[in-house]
Scaffold this motif. Structure first.
Motif, PDB file in Angstrom:
ATOM      1  N   LYS A   1     -18.771 -17.364  18.223  1.00 42.50           N
ATOM      2  CA  LYS A   1     -18.535 -17.202  16.782  1.00 42.50           C
ATOM      3  C   LYS A   1     -19.539 -17.922  15.886  1.00 42.50           C
ATOM      4  O   LYS A   1     -19.681 -17.583  14.715  1.00 42.50           O
ATOM      5  CB  LYS A   1     -17.129 -17.731  16.428  1.00 42.50           C
ATOM      6  CG  LYS A   1     -15.994 -16.901  16.979  1.00 42.50           C
ATOM      7  CD  LYS A   1     -14.665 -17.435  16.465  1.00 42.50           C
ATOM      8  CE  LYS A   1     -13.506 -16.635  17.001  1.00 42.50           C
ATOM      9  NZ  LYS A   1     -12.218 -17.323  16.807  1.00 42.50           N
TER      10      LYS A   1
ATOM     11  N   ASP B   1     -11.275 -25.921  16.667  1.00 45.76           N
ATOM     12  CA  ASP B   1     -11.078 -24.635  16.006  1.00 45.76           C
ATOM     13  C   ASP B   1     -12.370 -24.129  15.354  1.00 45.76           C
ATOM     14  O   ASP B   1     -12.707 -24.513  14.225  1.00 45.76           O
ATOM     15  CB  ASP B   1      -9.974 -24.807  14.940  1.00 45.76           C
ATOM     16  CG  ASP B   1      -9.622 -23.497  14.274  1.00 45.76           C
ATOM     17  OD1 ASP B   1     -10.163 -22.452  14.676  1.00 45.76           O
ATOM     18  OD2 ASP B   1      -8.794 -23.530  13.336  1.00 45.76           O
TER      19      ASP B   1
ATOM     20  N   GLY C   1     -12.737 -21.436  14.130  1.00 44.17           N
ATOM     21  CA  GLY C   1     -12.337 -20.649  12.964  1.00 44.17           C
ATOM     22  C   GLY C   1     -12.526 -21.420  11.665  1.00 44.17           C
ATOM     23  O   GLY C   1     -12.502 -20.832  10.581  1.00 44.17           O
TER      24      GLY C   1
END
Ligand SMILES: CC(C)(COP(=O)(O)OP(=O)(O)OC[C@H]1O[C@@H](n2cnc3c(N)ncnc32)[C@H](O)[C@@H]1OP(=O)(O)O)[C@@H](O)C(=O)NCCC(=O)NCCS
Length: 196
Positions: free
Chosen positions: A69, A106, A108
């Protein structure tokens, strides 16, 4: 960073390299410096396990998630003779100014337009250490993120590494809120916007 500080850091890097018998430029002959490929996440996780004790190492899931990511902030040095990763530095971007352990867990939380980069791990495999590779990886990362308009890089480290990061231009901000691995960490930061 002032021009003067950049010149001093460049001279220090050059001197350190020459001292070790690895003249400036030789690292670029031996290593390719590039972002990680998402499929190399598992390889990076194995390196993380070699470099850090179990309580400090990020898990395979965390490393693979970041490689997938946030590959634009996952910078590697690849040994040209083997095609394998020798060392890496990874992080995520955020507008937050201070480190918290959730950044480890995380990916994200990554905000591509974030002003700051929270660094999550500098790893060099044992057989490649003592040649200036970590310093070179950090130098290139700092240069690139300055060009990308970031404001500050932040990391946490144990007391024994404070001096190493000071040599790379970071300032010690004292004890961090981090309790990662049940240890006490220093928070260190490096301004990129011309304030230092
Ligand atoms: C720490 C680590 C990244 C250094 O990699 P390296 O490629 O050997 O480092 P370099 O050769 O670029 O050394 C850069 C400077 O840091 C210093 N340094 C290197 N390893 C160090 C260590 N373990 N402790 C303190 N200082 C260290 C060097 O003396 C050098 O300073 P000099 O140029 O004045 O001689 C590597 O040993 C490693 O992966 N260790 C395990 C993981 C780790 O601790 N990462 C950092 C955690 S915050």
């Amino acid at each position: 960073m002032t021009e003067k500080k950049a010149v001093v850091e460049a001279a220090q890097r050059e001197e350190a390299m020459n001292k070790r018998g690895f003249p400036a430029g030789s690292l670029h002959e031996r290593f390719e410096f590039r972002n990680i490929f998402p499929e190399e996440g598992k390889q990076a996780a194995e390196i993380e396990n070699i470099c850090f004790p179990p309580n400090e190492a990020c898990s395979e899931r965390m490393i693979c998630e970041r490689a997938a990511k946030v590959s634009e902030l996952f910078f590697t040095a690849v040994d040209k003779s083997t095609g394998k990763i020798a060392g890496f530095l990874n992080g995520i971007a955020t507008d937050e100014q201070s480190f918290r352990d959730e950044f480890f867990k995380d990916a994200g939380l990554h905000n591509p337009k974030g002003r700051n980069v929270m660094l999550l791990g500098l790893d060099v495999l044992p057989q490649y250490r003592g040649q200036g590779l970590a310093r070179e990886i950090m130098h290139q990362y700092l240069h690139r993120e300055r060009e990308n308009g970031r404001y500050m890089l932040v990391l946490t480290c144990l007391e024994e590494k404070v001096q190493m990061y000071q040599k790379m231009g970071f300032d010690d901000q004292g004890i961090s809120n981090s309790t990662w691995g049940g240890e006490q960490w220093h928070e260190m930061s490096h301004m990129l916007d011309g304030r230092q």
